[in-house]
Design a protein around this motif. Structure first.
Motif, PDB file in Angstrom:
ATOM      1  N   MET A   1       1.277   9.249 -22.919  1.00  0.00           N
ATOM      2  CA  MET A   1       1.585   8.151 -22.005  1.00  0.00           C
ATOM      3  C   MET A   1       3.104   8.038 -21.867  1.00  0.00           C
ATOM      4  N   VAL A   2       3.542   7.840 -20.636  1.00  0.00           N
ATOM      5  CA  VAL A   2       4.962   7.645 -20.353  1.00  0.00           C
ATOM      6  C   VAL A   2       5.144   6.310 -19.641  1.00  0.00           C
ATOM      7  N   THR A   3       6.282   5.659 -19.890  1.00  0.00           N
ATOM      8  CA  THR A   3       6.559   4.355 -19.265  1.00  0.00           C
ATOM      9  C   THR A   3       7.999   4.327 -18.753  1.00  0.00           C
ATOM     10  N   LYS A   4       8.211   3.483 -17.764  1.00  0.00           N
ATOM     11  CA  LYS A   4       9.563   3.265 -17.250  1.00  0.00           C
ATOM     12  C   LYS A   4       9.617   1.933 -16.529  1.00  0.00           C
ATOM     13  N   LYS A   5      10.731   1.231 -16.717  1.00  0.00           N
ATOM     14  CA  LYS A   5      10.937  -0.043 -16.027  1.00  0.00           C
ATOM     15  C   LYS A   5      11.713   0.202 -14.744  1.00  0.00           C
ATOM     16  N   VAL A   6      11.282  -0.497 -13.670  1.00  0.00           N
ATOM     17  CA  VAL A   6      11.900  -0.351 -12.360  1.00  0.00           C
ATOM     18  C   VAL A   6      12.057  -1.741 -11.754  1.00  0.00           C
ATOM     19  N   VAL A   7      13.190  -1.964 -11.093  1.00  0.00           N
ATOM     20  CA  VAL A   7      13.422  -3.237 -10.400  1.00  0.00           C
ATOM     21  C   VAL A   7      13.124  -3.039  -8.917  1.00  0.00           C
ATOM     22  N   ILE A   8      12.346  -3.950  -8.348  1.00  0.00           N
ATOM     23  CA  ILE A   8      11.993  -3.888  -6.920  1.00  0.00           C
ATOM     24  C   ILE A   8      13.192  -4.352  -6.090  1.00  0.00           C
ATOM     25  N   THR A   9      13.614  -3.509  -5.159  1.00  0.00           N
ATOM     26  CA  THR A   9      14.793  -3.828  -4.347  1.00  0.00           C
ATOM     27  C   THR A   9      14.448  -4.185  -2.903  1.00  0.00           C
ATOM     28  N   ASN A  10      13.169  -4.037  -2.520  1.00  0.00           N
ATOM     29  CA  ASN A  10      12.774  -4.405  -1.157  1.00  0.00           C
ATOM     30  C   ASN A  10      13.058  -5.895  -0.940  1.00  0.00           C
ATOM     31  N   PRO A  11      13.767  -6.243   0.125  1.00  0.00           N
ATOM     32  CA  PRO A  11      14.118  -7.652   0.363  1.00  0.00           C
ATOM     33  C   PRO A  11      12.907  -8.583   0.446  1.00  0.00           C
ATOM     34  N   THR A  12      11.783  -8.072   0.939  1.00  0.00           N
ATOM     35  CA  THR A  12      10.590  -8.918   1.081  1.00  0.00           C
ATOM     36  C   THR A  12       9.568  -8.671  -0.021  1.00  0.00           C
ATOM     37  N   GLY A  13       9.940  -7.894  -1.036  1.00  0.00           N
ATOM     38  CA  GLY A  13       9.018  -7.624  -2.135  1.00  0.00           C
ATOM     39  C   GLY A  13       7.941  -6.623  -1.723  1.00  0.00           C
ATOM     40  N   LEU A  14       6.824  -6.627  -2.445  1.00  0.00           N
ATOM     41  CA  LEU A  14       5.741  -5.683  -2.160  1.00  0.00           C
ATOM     42  C   LEU A  14       4.668  -6.348  -1.304  1.00  0.00           C
ATOM     43  N   HIS A  15       4.954  -6.482  -0.012  1.00  0.00           N
ATOM     44  CA  HIS A  15       3.940  -6.981   0.923  1.00  0.00           C
ATOM     45  C   HIS A  15       3.053  -5.801   1.320  1.00  0.00           C
ATOM     46  N   LEU A  16       2.208  -5.932   2.306  1.00  0.00           N
ATOM     47  CA  LEU A  16       1.170  -4.945   2.603  1.00  0.00           C
ATOM     48  C   LEU A  16       1.673  -3.518   2.819  1.00  0.00           C
ATOM     49  N   ARG A  17       2.681  -3.325   3.640  1.00  0.00           N
ATOM     50  CA  ARG A  17       3.125  -1.958   3.943  1.00  0.00           C
ATOM     51  C   ARG A  17       3.689  -1.250   2.704  1.00  0.00           C
ATOM     52  N   PRO A  18       4.672  -1.822   1.986  1.00  0.00           N
ATOM     53  CA  PRO A  18       5.157  -1.112   0.795  1.00  0.00           C
ATOM     54  C   PRO A  18       4.099  -1.011  -0.311  1.00  0.00           C
ATOM     55  N   ALA A  19       3.222  -1.984  -0.417  1.00  0.00           N
ATOM     56  CA  ALA A  19       2.145  -1.915  -1.416  1.00  0.00           C
ATOM     57  C   ALA A  19       1.216  -0.746  -1.093  1.00  0.00           C
ATOM     58  N   GLY A  20       0.906  -0.567   0.188  1.00  0.00           N
ATOM     59  CA  GLY A  20       0.071   0.546   0.622  1.00  0.00           C
ATOM     60  C   GLY A  20       0.745   1.882   0.358  1.00  0.00           C
ATOM     61  N   ASN A  21       2.052   1.944   0.602  1.00  0.00           N
ATOM     62  CA  ASN A  21       2.799   3.180   0.349  1.00  0.00           C
ATOM     63  C   ASN A  21       2.835   3.505  -1.144  1.00  0.00           C
ATOM     64  N   LEU A  22       2.981   2.488  -1.979  1.00  0.00           N
ATOM     65  CA  LEU A  22       2.956   2.681  -3.427  1.00  0.00           C
ATOM     66  C   LEU A  22       1.602   3.251  -3.863  1.00  0.00           C
ATOM     67  N   CYS A  23       0.540   2.705  -3.328  1.00  0.00           N
ATOM     68  CA  CYS A  23      -0.812   3.168  -3.671  1.00  0.00           C
ATOM     69  C   CYS A  23      -1.040   4.596  -3.197  1.00  0.00           C
ATOM     70  N   LYS A  24      -0.528   4.942  -2.021  1.00  0.00           N
ATOM     71  CA  LYS A  24      -0.675   6.314  -1.514  1.00  0.00           C
ATOM     72  C   LYS A  24      -0.021   7.314  -2.460  1.00  0.00           C
TER      73      LYS A  24
END
Length: 87
Positions: A1-24
């Motif tokens: 198992m590997v882990t890493k911390k990441v800070v979200i920089t999208n101004p509007t956070g993870l709304h539908l479009r970036p959330a969908g892209n993350l899942c893809k």
């Protein structure tokens, strides 16, 4: 198992479009991919799970990848987030 911390920089956070892209990106890998935010855990391959997390700009997420392609999965997820998830 590997882990890493990441800070979200999208101004509007993870709304539908970036959330969908993350899942893809996450669904391209066989590994089990989750992230922790606060005291909660979400499945990075589920759009509803990602949206339900209500991630905002500046939130820090800890991604965990466990499986046969965990290193590549983590690298791809972090790269996608740092590039703005299509925003």
């Amino acid at each position: 198992m590997v882990t890493k911390k990441v800070v979200i920089t999208n101004p509007t956070g993870l709304h539908l479009r970036p959330a969908g892209n993350l899942c893809k990106v996450a669904m391209n890998y066989k590994s089990h991919i989750t992230f922790n935010y606060g005291d909660n855990t979400a499945n990075a391959k589920s759009v509803l799970s990602v949206l339900g997390a209500c991630i905002k700009c500046g939130d820090e997420l800890e991604f965990k990848c466990d499986g046969p392609d965990e290193e590549e999965a983590l690298t791809a997820i972090v790269s996608a987030i740092e590039s703005g998830l299509g925003e």
